[in-house]
Design a protein around this motif. Structure first.
Motif, short mmCIF file in Angstrom:
data_model
loop_
_atom_site.label_atom_id
_atom_site.label_comp_id
_atom_site.label_asym_id
_atom_site.label_seq_id
_atom_site.Cartn_x
_atom_site.Cartn_y
_atom_site.Cartn_z
N LEU A 1 -6.23 -34.29 14.43
CA LEU A 1 -5.27 -35.38 14.44
C LEU A 1 -4.53 -35.53 13.12
O LEU A 1 -3.34 -35.84 13.11
N GLU A 2 -5.21 -35.29 12.02
CA GLU A 2 -4.55 -35.42 10.73
C GLU A 2 -3.35 -34.49 10.66
O GLU A 2 -2.28 -34.88 10.20
N VAL A 3 -3.52 -33.29 11.17
CA VAL A 3 -2.42 -32.33 11.21
C VAL A 3 -1.32 -32.85 12.14
O VAL A 3 -0.14 -32.79 11.81
N GLU A 4 -1.70 -33.38 13.30
CA GLU A 4 -0.72 -33.93 14.24
C GLU A 4 0.02 -35.12 13.63
O GLU A 4 1.23 -35.25 13.79
N MET A 5 -0.71 -35.98 12.94
CA MET A 5 -0.08 -37.14 12.31
C MET A 5 0.90 -36.71 11.23
O MET A 5 2.01 -37.24 11.14
N GLN A 6 0.51 -35.74 10.42
CA GLN A 6 1.39 -35.25 9.38
C GLN A 6 2.64 -34.63 9.99
O GLN A 6 3.75 -34.82 9.49
N ALA A 7 2.47 -33.89 11.08
CA ALA A 7 3.61 -33.28 11.75
C ALA A 7 4.53 -34.36 12.33
O ALA A 7 5.76 -34.26 12.23
N ALA A 8 3.95 -35.40 12.94
CA ALA A 8 4.76 -36.48 13.51
C ALA A 8 5.50 -37.23 12.41
O ALA A 8 6.69 -37.57 12.56
N GLU A 9 4.83 -37.50 11.29
CA GLU A 9 5.48 -38.18 10.17
C GLU A 9 6.59 -37.32 9.59
O GLU A 9 7.67 -37.81 9.25
N ALA A 10 6.34 -36.01 9.48
CA ALA A 10 7.37 -35.11 8.96
C ALA A 10 8.57 -35.06 9.90
O ALA A 10 9.72 -35.08 9.45
N GLU A 11 8.30 -35.03 11.21
CA GLU A 11 9.39 -35.02 12.16
C GLU A 11 10.19 -36.31 12.11
O GLU A 11 11.41 -36.31 12.16
N ALA A 12 9.50 -37.43 11.95
CA ALA A 12 10.19 -38.72 11.84
C ALA A 12 11.06 -38.75 10.58
O ALA A 12 12.20 -39.21 10.62
N SER A 13 10.54 -38.23 9.48
CA SER A 13 11.31 -38.17 8.23
C SER A 13 12.54 -37.29 8.40
O SER A 13 13.63 -37.63 7.94
N ARG A 14 12.36 -36.15 9.07
CA ARG A 14 13.51 -35.26 9.31
C ARG A 14 14.54 -35.94 10.19
O ARG A 14 15.75 -35.80 9.95
N THR A 15 14.10 -36.68 11.21
CA THR A 15 15.03 -37.38 12.09
C THR A 15 15.82 -38.43 11.32
O THR A 15 17.04 -38.50 11.44
N ILE A 16 15.14 -39.20 10.51
CA ILE A 16 15.82 -40.22 9.71
C ILE A 16 16.81 -39.57 8.75
O ILE A 16 17.96 -40.00 8.64
N GLU A 17 16.37 -38.51 8.08
CA GLU A 17 17.24 -37.82 7.13
C GLU A 17 18.44 -37.19 7.84
O GLU A 17 19.56 -37.23 7.33
N ARG A 18 18.22 -36.63 9.03
CA ARG A 18 19.32 -36.04 9.79
C ARG A 18 20.36 -37.10 10.15
O ARG A 18 21.55 -36.89 10.02
N HIS A 19 19.91 -38.29 10.54
CA HIS A 19 20.82 -39.38 10.86
C HIS A 19 21.58 -39.84 9.62
O HIS A 19 22.78 -40.11 9.69
N ARG A 20 20.89 -39.89 8.50
CA ARG A 20 21.55 -40.31 7.25
C ARG A 20 22.59 -39.29 6.83
O ARG A 20 23.69 -39.64 6.41
N LYS A 21 22.25 -37.99 6.93
CA LYS A 21 23.20 -36.95 6.55
C LYS A 21 24.41 -36.95 7.48
O LYS A 21 25.54 -36.80 7.04
N ALA A 22 24.16 -37.14 8.77
CA ALA A 22 25.26 -37.20 9.73
C ALA A 22 26.18 -38.37 9.42
O ALA A 22 27.40 -38.24 9.49
N ALA A 23 25.60 -39.48 9.07
CA ALA A 23 26.41 -40.66 8.74
C ALA A 23 27.21 -40.40 7.48
O ALA A 23 28.37 -40.78 7.38
N LYS A 24 26.59 -39.71 6.51
CA LYS A 24 27.27 -39.41 5.26
C LYS A 24 28.44 -38.44 5.50
O LYS A 24 29.51 -38.59 4.93
N LEU A 25 28.25 -37.43 6.36
CA LEU A 25 29.30 -36.48 6.68
C LEU A 25 30.47 -37.14 7.39
O LEU A 25 31.61 -36.73 7.26
N ASN A 26 30.17 -38.18 8.14
CA ASN A 26 31.22 -38.91 8.86
C ASN A 26 31.87 -39.98 7.98
O ASN A 26 32.56 -40.84 8.48
N GLY A 27 31.56 -39.94 6.69
CA GLY A 27 32.16 -40.89 5.77
C GLY A 27 31.48 -42.24 5.75
O GLY A 27 32.02 -43.20 5.25
N LYS A 28 30.30 -42.30 6.29
CA LYS A 28 29.54 -43.55 6.32
C LYS A 28 28.57 -43.52 5.14
O LYS A 28 27.99 -42.50 4.85
N PRO A 29 28.37 -44.64 4.48
CA PRO A 29 27.43 -44.65 3.33
C PRO A 29 26.00 -44.48 3.76
O PRO A 29 25.58 -44.67 4.83
#
Length: 120
Positions: free
Chosen positions: A92-120
């Motif tokens: 589970l520790e590995v699964e939790m780390q993977a889920a947290e990493a995926e969540a971080s990537r999702t948040i970062e992807r949304h932030r980068k997309a917003a930044k590319l679209n001229g959003k702060p």
């Protein structure tokens, strides 16, 4: 999965749902009470970013809730699998780390997309 890990997952899901409720309150978004046609470009972008950030928080909470539900089902079914609640160390520790990493990537992807679209 150990019992303490299972309980930590439940607590994390509750924390994220509380955070989502705070982030998704339209009264707290930039430009609250202003018609979109009357907003400045920056205000619209900030508002859009707030919506995307709330959605990313909810997506993370949903993933954890799904994991908790899966573990409950496996444990209730009497399965002796890595996903069921046990007293032993599991994967589970590995699964939790993977889920947290995926969540971080999702948040970062949304932030980068917003930044590319001229959003702060």
């Amino acid at each position: 999965m150990r019992q303490d890990q299972f309980e930590s997952l439940q607590q994390r899901a509750e924390q994220l749902v509380d955070l989502f409720l705070a982030e998704s309150d339209p009264a707290k978004w930039p430009g609250a009470g202003i018609e979109p046609a009357n907003m400045e470009k920056g205000t619209r972008g900030d508002r859009y970013w707030c919506k995307k950030d709330a959605v990313a928080t909810l997506a993370c909470a949903q993933r954890i809730i799904t994991l908790v539900d899966t573990v409950r089902a496996k444990t209730a079914g009497g399965e002796v699998t890595p996903g069921a609640v046990t007293e032993d160390e599991g994967d589970l520790e590995v699964e939790m780390q993977a889920a947290e990493a995926e969540a971080s990537r999702t948040i970062e992807r949304h932030r980068k997309a917003a930044k590319l679209n001229g959003k702060p």
